[in-house]
Write a protein that holds these residues in place. Structure first.
Motif, PDB file in Angstrom:
ATOM      1  N   ASP A 120      28.810 -63.718  32.337  1.00  0.00           N
ATOM      2  CA  ASP A 120      27.820 -64.776  32.489  1.00  0.00           C
ATOM      3  C   ASP A 120      27.118 -65.081  31.174  1.00  0.00           C
ATOM      4  OD1 ASP A 120      28.126 -64.973  35.369  1.00  0.00           O
ATOM      5  OD2 ASP A 120      27.111 -63.039  35.469  1.00  0.00           O
ATOM      6  N   GLN A 121      27.113 -64.084  30.299  1.00  0.00           N
ATOM      7  CA  GLN A 121      26.333 -64.228  29.072  1.00  0.00           C
ATOM      8  C   GLN A 121      26.923 -63.333  27.995  1.00  0.00           C
ATOM      9  OE1 GLN A 121      22.437 -62.146  28.483  1.00  0.00           O
ATOM     10  NE2 GLN A 121      21.597 -64.191  28.887  1.00  0.00           N
ATOM     11  N   LEU A 122      26.923 -63.845  26.775  1.00  0.00           N
ATOM     12  CA  LEU A 122      27.396 -63.086  25.623  1.00  0.00           C
ATOM     13  C   LEU A 122      26.258 -63.000  24.624  1.00  0.00           C
ATOM     14  CD1 LEU A 122      30.039 -61.901  24.267  1.00  0.00           C
ATOM     15  CD2 LEU A 122      30.261 -64.133  23.158  1.00  0.00           C
ATOM     16  N   GLU A 123      25.981 -61.798  24.118  1.00  0.00           N
ATOM     17  CA  GLU A 123      24.924 -61.645  23.119  1.00  0.00           C
ATOM     18  C   GLU A 123      25.482 -60.897  21.917  1.00  0.00           C
ATOM     19  OE1 GLU A 123      20.711 -61.905  24.711  1.00  0.00           O
ATOM     20  OE2 GLU A 123      21.569 -60.354  25.989  1.00  0.00           O
ATOM     21  N   ILE A 124      25.166 -61.403  20.735  1.00  0.00           N
ATOM     22  CA  ILE A 124      25.696 -60.859  19.494  1.00  0.00           C
ATOM     23  C   ILE A 124      24.540 -60.323  18.676  1.00  0.00           C
ATOM     24  CG2 ILE A 124      26.978 -61.374  17.397  1.00  0.00           C
ATOM     25  CD1 ILE A 124      27.540 -63.929  19.844  1.00  0.00           C
ATOM     26  N   LYS A 125      24.598 -59.042  18.369  1.00  0.00           N
ATOM     27  CA  LYS A 125      23.508 -58.374  17.654  1.00  0.00           C
ATOM     28  C   LYS A 125      24.057 -57.754  16.375  1.00  0.00           C
ATOM     29  CE  LYS A 125      20.471 -54.315  18.220  1.00  0.00           C
ATOM     30  NZ  LYS A 125      21.274 -53.456  17.323  1.00  0.00           N
ATOM     31  N   SER A 126      23.637 -58.273  15.241  1.00  0.00           N
ATOM     32  CA  SER A 126      24.041 -57.715  13.953  1.00  0.00           C
ATOM     33  C   SER A 126      23.162 -56.511  13.620  1.00  0.00           C
ATOM     34  CB  SER A 126      23.919 -58.765  12.847  1.00  0.00           C
ATOM     35  OG  SER A 126      24.771 -59.857  13.082  1.00  0.00           O
ATOM     36  N   GLY A 127      23.750 -55.535  12.935  1.00  0.00           N
ATOM     37  CA  GLY A 127      22.986 -54.367  12.511  1.00  0.00           C
ATOM     38  C   GLY A 127      23.241 -53.157  13.384  1.00  0.00           C
ATOM     39  N   GLY A 128      22.837 -51.999  12.870  1.00  0.00           N
ATOM     40  CA  GLY A 128      23.104 -50.724  13.531  1.00  0.00           C
ATOM     41  C   GLY A 128      22.360 -50.561  14.837  1.00  0.00           C
ATOM     42  N   GLY A 129      22.990 -49.810  15.756  1.00  0.00           N
ATOM     43  CA  GLY A 129      22.367 -49.568  17.049  1.00  0.00           C
ATOM     44  C   GLY A 129      22.826 -48.289  17.709  1.00  0.00           C
ATOM     45  N   SER A 130      23.192 -47.274  16.902  1.00  0.00           N
ATOM     46  CA  SER A 130      23.742 -46.045  17.473  1.00  0.00           C
ATOM     47  C   SER A 130      22.720 -45.234  18.268  1.00  0.00           C
ATOM     48  CB  SER A 130      24.340 -45.161  16.369  1.00  0.00           C
ATOM     49  OG  SER A 130      25.553 -45.695  15.907  1.00  0.00           O
ATOM     50  N   VAL A 131      21.433 -45.382  17.962  1.00  0.00           N
ATOM     51  CA  VAL A 131      20.421 -44.636  18.715  1.00  0.00           C
ATOM     52  C   VAL A 131      20.463 -45.032  20.190  1.00  0.00           C
ATOM     53  CG1 VAL A 131      17.923 -44.352  19.049  1.00  0.00           C
ATOM     54  CG2 VAL A 131      18.910 -44.200  16.754  1.00  0.00           C
ATOM     55  N   ILE A 132      20.751 -46.293  20.459  1.00  0.00           N
ATOM     56  CA  ILE A 132      20.813 -46.760  21.854  1.00  0.00           C
ATOM     57  C   ILE A 132      22.241 -46.855  22.363  1.00  0.00           C
ATOM     58  CG2 ILE A 132      20.295 -48.699  23.385  1.00  0.00           C
ATOM     59  CD1 ILE A 132      17.864 -49.287  21.636  1.00  0.00           C
ATOM     60  N   TYR A 133      23.173 -47.379  21.535  1.00  0.00           N
ATOM     61  CA  TYR A 133      24.511 -47.697  22.039  1.00  0.00           C
ATOM     62  C   TYR A 133      25.610 -46.765  21.547  1.00  0.00           C
ATOM     63  CZ  TYR A 133      22.204 -51.891  23.678  1.00  0.00           C
ATOM     64  OH  TYR A 133      21.353 -52.755  24.317  1.00  0.00           O
ATOM     65  N   GLY A 134      25.270 -45.739  20.762  1.00  0.00           N
ATOM     66  CA  GLY A 134      26.213 -44.677  20.479  1.00  0.00           C
ATOM     67  C   GLY A 134      27.217 -44.952  19.387  1.00  0.00           C
ATOM     68  N   SER A 135      28.334 -44.227  19.453  1.00  0.00           N
ATOM     69  CA  SER A 135      29.358 -44.246  18.415  1.00  0.00           C
ATOM     70  C   SER A 135      29.919 -45.644  18.206  1.00  0.00           C
ATOM     71  CB  SER A 135      30.495 -43.296  18.811  1.00  0.00           C
ATOM     72  OG  SER A 135      31.550 -43.344  17.891  1.00  0.00           O
ATOM     73  N   GLY A 136      30.084 -46.021  16.934  1.00  0.00           N
ATOM     74  CA  GLY A 136      30.678 -47.303  16.592  1.00  0.00           C
ATOM     75  C   GLY A 136      29.683 -48.416  16.356  1.00  0.00           C
ATOM     76  N   ALA A 137      28.433 -48.247  16.768  1.00  0.00           N
ATOM     77  CA  ALA A 137      27.439 -49.323  16.615  1.00  0.00           C
ATOM     78  C   ALA A 137      26.851 -49.273  15.205  1.00  0.00           C
ATOM     79  CB  ALA A 137      26.346 -49.184  17.666  1.00  0.00           C
ATOM     80  N   ILE A 138      27.692 -49.584  14.217  1.00  0.00           N
ATOM     81  CA  ILE A 138      27.307 -49.532  12.806  1.00  0.00           C
ATOM     82  C   ILE A 138      27.091 -50.931  12.248  1.00  0.00           C
ATOM     83  CG2 ILE A 138      28.097 -48.901  10.488  1.00  0.00           C
ATOM     84  CD1 ILE A 138      29.455 -46.463  11.703  1.00  0.00           C
ATOM     85  N   GLY A 139      28.128 -51.769  12.317  1.00  0.00           N
ATOM     86  CA  GLY A 139      28.001 -53.128  11.804  1.00  0.00           C
ATOM     87  C   GLY A 139      27.266 -54.048  12.749  1.00  0.00           C
ATOM     88  N   GLY A 140      27.477 -53.839  14.052  1.00  0.00           N
ATOM     89  CA  GLY A 140      26.840 -54.684  15.049  1.00  0.00           C
ATOM     90  C   GLY A 140      27.374 -54.374  16.431  1.00  0.00           C
ATOM     91  N   THR A 141      26.817 -55.033  17.423  1.00  0.00           N
ATOM     92  CA  THR A 141      27.241 -54.847  18.808  1.00  0.00           C
ATOM     93  C   THR A 141      27.460 -56.201  19.461  1.00  0.00           C
ATOM     94  OG1 THR A 141      24.904 -54.626  19.436  1.00  0.00           O
ATOM     95  CG2 THR A 141      26.151 -52.596  19.182  1.00  0.00           C
ATOM     96  N   ILE A 142      28.470 -56.270  20.321  1.00  0.00           N
ATOM     97  CA  ILE A 142      28.774 -57.469  21.090  1.00  0.00           C
ATOM     98  C   ILE A 142      28.573 -57.119  22.561  1.00  0.00           C
ATOM     99  CG2 ILE A 142      30.559 -59.125  21.740  1.00  0.00           C
ATOM    100  CD1 ILE A 142      31.799 -58.663  18.958  1.00  0.00           C
ATOM    101  N   HIS A 143      27.643 -57.822  23.201  1.00  0.00           N
ATOM    102  CA  HIS A 143      27.211 -57.480  24.548  1.00  0.00           C
ATOM    103  C   HIS A 143      27.813 -58.452  25.567  1.00  0.00           C
ATOM    104  CE1 HIS A 143      24.051 -54.648  23.088  1.00  0.00           C
ATOM    105  NE2 HIS A 143      24.192 -55.407  22.012  1.00  0.00           N
ATOM    106  N   LEU A 144      28.540 -57.892  26.518  1.00  0.00           N
ATOM    107  CA  LEU A 144      29.208 -58.655  27.562  1.00  0.00           C
ATOM    108  C   LEU A 144      28.427 -58.436  28.850  1.00  0.00           C
ATOM    109  CD1 LEU A 144      32.694 -57.228  26.563  1.00  0.00           C
ATOM    110  CD2 LEU A 144      31.791 -59.456  25.869  1.00  0.00           C
ATOM    111  N   ASN A 145      27.621 -59.417  29.219  1.00  0.00           N
ATOM    112  CA  ASN A 145      26.659 -59.238  30.302  1.00  0.00           C
ATOM    113  C   ASN A 145      27.051 -60.002  31.559  1.00  0.00           C
ATOM    114  OD1 ASN A 145      25.007 -57.744  28.519  1.00  0.00           O
ATOM    115  ND2 ASN A 145      23.964 -59.600  27.827  1.00  0.00           N
ATOM    116  N   ASN A 146      26.874 -59.357  32.691  1.00  0.00           N
ATOM    117  CA  ASN A 146      26.930 -60.015  34.002  1.00  0.00           C
ATOM    118  C   ASN A 146      25.529 -59.980  34.591  1.00  0.00           C
ATOM    119  OD1 ASN A 146      29.849 -58.386  33.866  1.00  0.00           O
ATOM    120  ND2 ASN A 146      29.988 -60.484  34.592  1.00  0.00           N
TER     121      ASN A 146
END
Length: 607
Positions: A120-146
């Motif tokens: 239903d929604q796509l969110e693109i977040k640049s920047g690190g996020g390993s504290v919340i989203y774990g391994s691999g969240a270095i360059g950014g995260t792509i969020h696939l939301n329902n």
């Protein structure tokens, strides 16, 4: 019953449920509640259904034309991977409704095996996020939301599209909700012969056909004013035939995915708690000859339990405790990976302080515990200040990481059990300006990555992963947005510019497939029942080898799309789109050109 038969039955059920009345929206529930906090400090680009429908070919097209992400795609609809801020695909985390879904084998996600219209929604977040989203969240995260809406009644959407290269794209989404119960069912089907030609390159996309189908089922129930149960399930089945030369052997790749997530949310004045359990299954098979049995493959299972606890001391101070455990197991075929498994868990604490309307602060620390892998202590700090009514800035500093995947550790021959996690330190300063209908974001950033994992040739004749690279990346992400509505007119404009300087500090050479310059823009104009939109995307020179060889580099290119949508009888919309208007010859991966000018027409019905 096969996944394809399950999908067909679900699609029919979806259609039969779709005819009824609708009511006004009351509330909308999105499964990833941490994103709401991140939006205070970091620019997060949100794309809803109307945005996604402008690039219905696949998720790669959406990210290419509507985000700062660089997409490396081996031909239209084929293997595709993202690059945030000069990092690699393994340093991008795909997050499905709050759960990291990167492959346990590859450590990354394949963009074109994530069906665009399933979300239903796509969110693109640049920047690190390993504290919340774990391994691999270095360059950014792509969020696939329902998402699930309450108190809306019945509502359905049907989308049908036909395009060049015998492409068919469709989805049907139907939902029912009252003030206590919400149910949503959706199904997608995509198929294309994908047999495009680029005569100037003497290229024909032979054996490039693909098809996939997805089924989603979501439900939520409000037990009382404080407790809510929700469930989200997704089934995906895809087949890709990989392009080959006229005399080459035809190959194909099959992938099947099952995801299911159950959440219990408790909300009170002092305490918010979200408890989630999830099960993910990925099965993939590669055929080096489509007329022969599979030549390689694997099957992976992941079990998650995650608790997100928030305690509000008062209106200004809150504490957030996130605990997570997951168990991964995998079985490979012709890869030497036999019955491997891994236990992993983490504990993260975040303190949020909002002393007034001018200042906001957040500080976090996290420790991961990964079986047989030593992991670093991670941290994050964010601060925002609203200087004036037209300018604010936000500082973000974090330490992030990625631990080795199953392939990195156990592939035979070559797997390396002595690998260390990749570790990054990064900082960014987001500057936000507002003037009347204009918004401008300027975010310079710096990333340092240590112990990057690279697969290199060995004296024994095979490749093996080692911790070799130290990478430094810095640059600027910027975006200008304009939106205005008056009488029967609506205008919307978004232009982004990205500068990326990403080098291996040991060799002082630029990383492969990281263009220094990217510009993307989208403009929409509506008048009553008519809408016109245009998109443009420019990529600068892109090296495809580690020695910066100009002869092998991808030359700069500019690609433009345009479309028109006409709405009639309120709930019916027909659209027509031209992709690559100027017939540009371009590629994002060496030797795999993307299509020249092509067309599509669609019908959208809301009822």
């Amino acid at each position: 019953m096969t996944i394809r038969h399950q999908f067909s039955a679900a699609f029919l059920f979806c259609f039969l449920l779709s005819f009824a009345q609708e009511k006004a929206i009351d509330t909308v529930y999105i499964f990833d509640n941490q994103l709401k906090n991140s939006k205070k400090f970091q620019k997060i680009q949100t794309l809803n259904q109307e945005d996604l429908l402008k690039n219905t070919t696949n998720l790669s097209e959406v990210l290419r034309f509507q985000s700062p992400v660089y997409i490396k795609e081996n031909g239209r609809g084929m293997v595709s991977s993202p690059s945030f801020r000069g990092t690699t695909a393994q340093q991008t985390a795909f997050v499905w409704n709050g759960i990291n879904i990167n492959s346990i084998f590859l450590g990354q996600g394949d963009v074109n095996n994530l069906n665009l219209l399933s979300y239903d929604q796509l969110e693109i977040k640049s920047g690190g996020g390993s504290v919340i989203y774990g391994s691999g969240a270095i360059g950014g995260t792509i969020h696939l939301n329902n998402e699930l809406s309450f108190d809306k009644g019945f509502h359905s959407t049907l989308f049908l599209e036909g395009g060049s290269y015998h492409t068919i794209n469709s989805f049907l989404k139907t939902s029912y909700s009252d003030d206590k119960l919400s149910i949503k069912i959706s199904g997608n089907f995509v198929k294309s012969d994908n047999d495009y030609e680029v005569p100037e390159k003497n290229y024909v996309n032979l054996n490039g056909e693909y098809d996939n189908r997805t089924f989603n089922l979501g439900a939520a129930y409000k037990i009382n004013t404080k407790n809510r149960l929700s469930w989200q399930t997704q089934i995906y089945d895809g087949e890709q035939h990989y392009p080959t030369s006229e005399f080459g052997t035809k190959t194909k790749y099959l992938s099947n995915t099952f995801r299911s997530l159950l959440a219990w949310d408790f909300i009170s004045k002092k305490i918010n708690n979200s408890f989630k359990v999830a099960y993910l299954q990925d099965d993939f098979q590669y055929f080096s000859n489509i007329n022969q049995p599979k030549s390689s493959g694997g099957s992976g299972d992941s079990y998650f339990a995650k608790n997100d606890f928030n305690y509000f001391f008062n209106n200004q101070l809150a504490f957030n405790l996130i605990t997570e455990y997951h168990f991964d197991k995998g079985e490979g075929y012709q890869s030497g990976i036999a019955g491997v498994s891994r236990n992993a868990g983490s504990v993260a604490g975040l303190l949020r302080w909002n002393p007034n309307q001018v200042l906001n602060f957040e500080a976090g620390v996290k420790k991961d515990f990964v079986e047989e892998i030593a992991t670093p202590v991670l941290y994050s700090f964010s601060g925002k200040m609203n200087v004036t009514n037209w300018y604010s800035f936000a500082l973000n500093i974090s330490k992030n990481f990625r631990y080795p995947s199953f392939n990195d550790l156990y592939w035979k021959p070559g797997g390396n059990l002595d690998l260390k996690p990749e570790v990054s330190h990064q900082a960014e300063l987001g500057n936000n300006f507002k003037y009347q209908n204009f918004k401008l974001n300027l975010t310079p950033y710096y990333i340092q990555i240590k112990d990057m994992i690279r697969w290199l040739p060995t004296p024994n004749g095979y490749w093996s992963p080692v911790n070799t690279n130290n990478v430094e990346s810095y640059g600027l992400e910027s975006q200008l947005d304009f939106e205005k509505a008056f009488e029967n007119h609506q205008a919307k404009l978004s232009i982004g510019y990205v500068y990326t300087h990403s080098k291996d500090t040991d060799t002082d050479l630029f990383l492969m497939y990281v263009p220094q310059h990217k510009i993307f823009g989208n403009a929409t104009y509506k008048y009553r029942f008519a809408e016109i939109f245009v998109q443009g995307m420019y990529n600068g020179l892109t090296y495809t080898t580690s020695d910066e060889a100009i002869r092998d580099a991808i030359n700069p290119y500019f690609v433009m799309n345009a479309g028109v949508n006409l709405t009639f009888l309120k709930n019916y919309q027909i659209g027509f789109k031209i992709n690559n208007i100027f017939d540009e010859i371009y590629e994002t991966t060496a030797y795999f050109p993307l299509p020249k000018r092509n067309y599509s027409a669609n019908l959208l019905i809301n009822f």
